[in-house]
Design a protein around this motif. Sequence first.
Motif, mmCIF file in Angstrom:
data_model
loop_
_atom_site.group_PDB
_atom_site.id
_atom_site.type_symbol
_atom_site.label_atom_id
_atom_site.label_comp_id
_atom_site.label_asym_id
_atom_site.label_seq_id
_atom_site.Cartn_x
_atom_site.Cartn_y
_atom_site.Cartn_z
ATOM 1 N N GLU A 32 -16.897 48.561 12.714
ATOM 2 C CA GLU A 32 -16.046 48.797 13.732
ATOM 3 C C GLU A 32 -15.712 47.444 14.360
ATOM 4 O O GLU A 32 -14.576 46.922 14.561
ATOM 5 C CB GLU A 32 -16.268 49.835 14.932
ATOM 6 C CG GLU A 32 -15.573 49.787 16.051
ATOM 7 C CD GLU A 32 -14.459 50.544 15.860
ATOM 8 O OE1 GLU A 32 -13.532 50.409 16.502
ATOM 9 O OE2 GLU A 32 -14.022 51.183 14.776
ATOM 10 N N ARG A 33 -16.793 46.494 14.590
ATOM 11 C CA ARG A 33 -16.566 45.141 14.735
ATOM 12 C C ARG A 33 -15.718 44.551 13.908
ATOM 13 O O ARG A 33 -14.877 43.825 14.492
ATOM 14 C CB ARG A 33 -18.171 44.737 14.932
ATOM 15 C CG ARG A 33 -18.067 43.041 15.582
ATOM 16 C CD ARG A 33 -19.527 42.476 15.398
ATOM 17 N NE ARG A 33 -20.414 43.153 16.295
ATOM 18 C CZ ARG A 33 -21.390 43.869 15.765
ATOM 19 N NH1 ARG A 33 -21.494 44.213 14.400
ATOM 20 N NH2 ARG A 33 -22.187 44.519 16.710
ATOM 21 N N GLU A 34 -16.081 44.496 12.559
ATOM 22 C CA GLU A 34 -15.085 43.821 11.696
ATOM 23 C C GLU A 34 -13.509 44.392 11.837
ATOM 24 O O GLU A 34 -12.664 43.697 11.685
ATOM 25 C CB GLU A 34 -15.432 44.252 10.478
ATOM 26 C CG GLU A 34 -16.612 43.151 9.818
ATOM 27 C CD GLU A 34 -16.564 41.654 10.233
ATOM 28 O OE1 GLU A 34 -15.655 41.246 9.786
ATOM 29 O OE2 GLU A 34 -17.205 41.122 11.003
ATOM 30 N N ARG A 35 -13.616 45.707 12.023
ATOM 31 C CA ARG A 35 -12.012 46.150 12.139
ATOM 32 C C ARG A 35 -11.345 45.743 13.521
ATOM 33 O O ARG A 35 -10.399 45.190 13.319
ATOM 34 C CB ARG A 35 -12.290 47.785 12.300
ATOM 35 C CG ARG A 35 -10.859 48.428 12.028
ATOM 36 C CD ARG A 35 -10.773 49.905 12.730
ATOM 37 N NE ARG A 35 -11.448 49.853 14.127
ATOM 38 C CZ ARG A 35 -10.278 49.646 15.227
ATOM 39 N NH1 ARG A 35 -9.046 49.283 15.005
ATOM 40 N NH2 ARG A 35 -10.667 49.833 16.330
ATOM 41 N N GLY A 65 -5.976 41.954 15.223
ATOM 42 C CA GLY A 65 -5.028 41.197 15.938
ATOM 43 C C GLY A 65 -4.844 41.425 17.598
ATOM 44 O O GLY A 65 -4.444 40.723 18.049
ATOM 45 N N GLU A 66 -5.711 42.468 17.775
ATOM 46 C CA GLU A 66 -5.676 42.834 19.376
ATOM 47 C C GLU A 66 -6.743 42.099 19.906
ATOM 48 O O GLU A 66 -7.745 41.582 19.344
ATOM 49 C CB GLU A 66 -5.830 44.118 19.480
ATOM 50 C CG GLU A 66 -4.734 45.067 19.019
ATOM 51 C CD GLU A 66 -4.912 46.545 19.059
ATOM 52 O OE1 GLU A 66 -5.535 47.053 19.919
ATOM 53 O OE2 GLU A 66 -4.048 47.450 18.434
#
Length: 65
Positions: free
Chosen positions: A29-32, A37-38
């Motif tokens: 989730e951290r990588e996502r 871009g947000e």
Amino acid sequence: MSLTDQASSSNAEDLGVSAQEFLAYCNAERERRRNSGEMFDQQAFDAAVDLVLRKLRALAEEGWT
């Protein structure tokens, strides 16, 4: 060093299955979020993960996995 960093860089097996699964999810989730871009407050994210890992570690020490 945060618990997240410690768990990532050391032996995560001592955290229990629940913590291992949670940590794997959080790393993905951290990588996502980094790549989305947000805006992403990684410091707040890591603090929240550390809080949960502390609780999961305490539960694992009591025999919960």
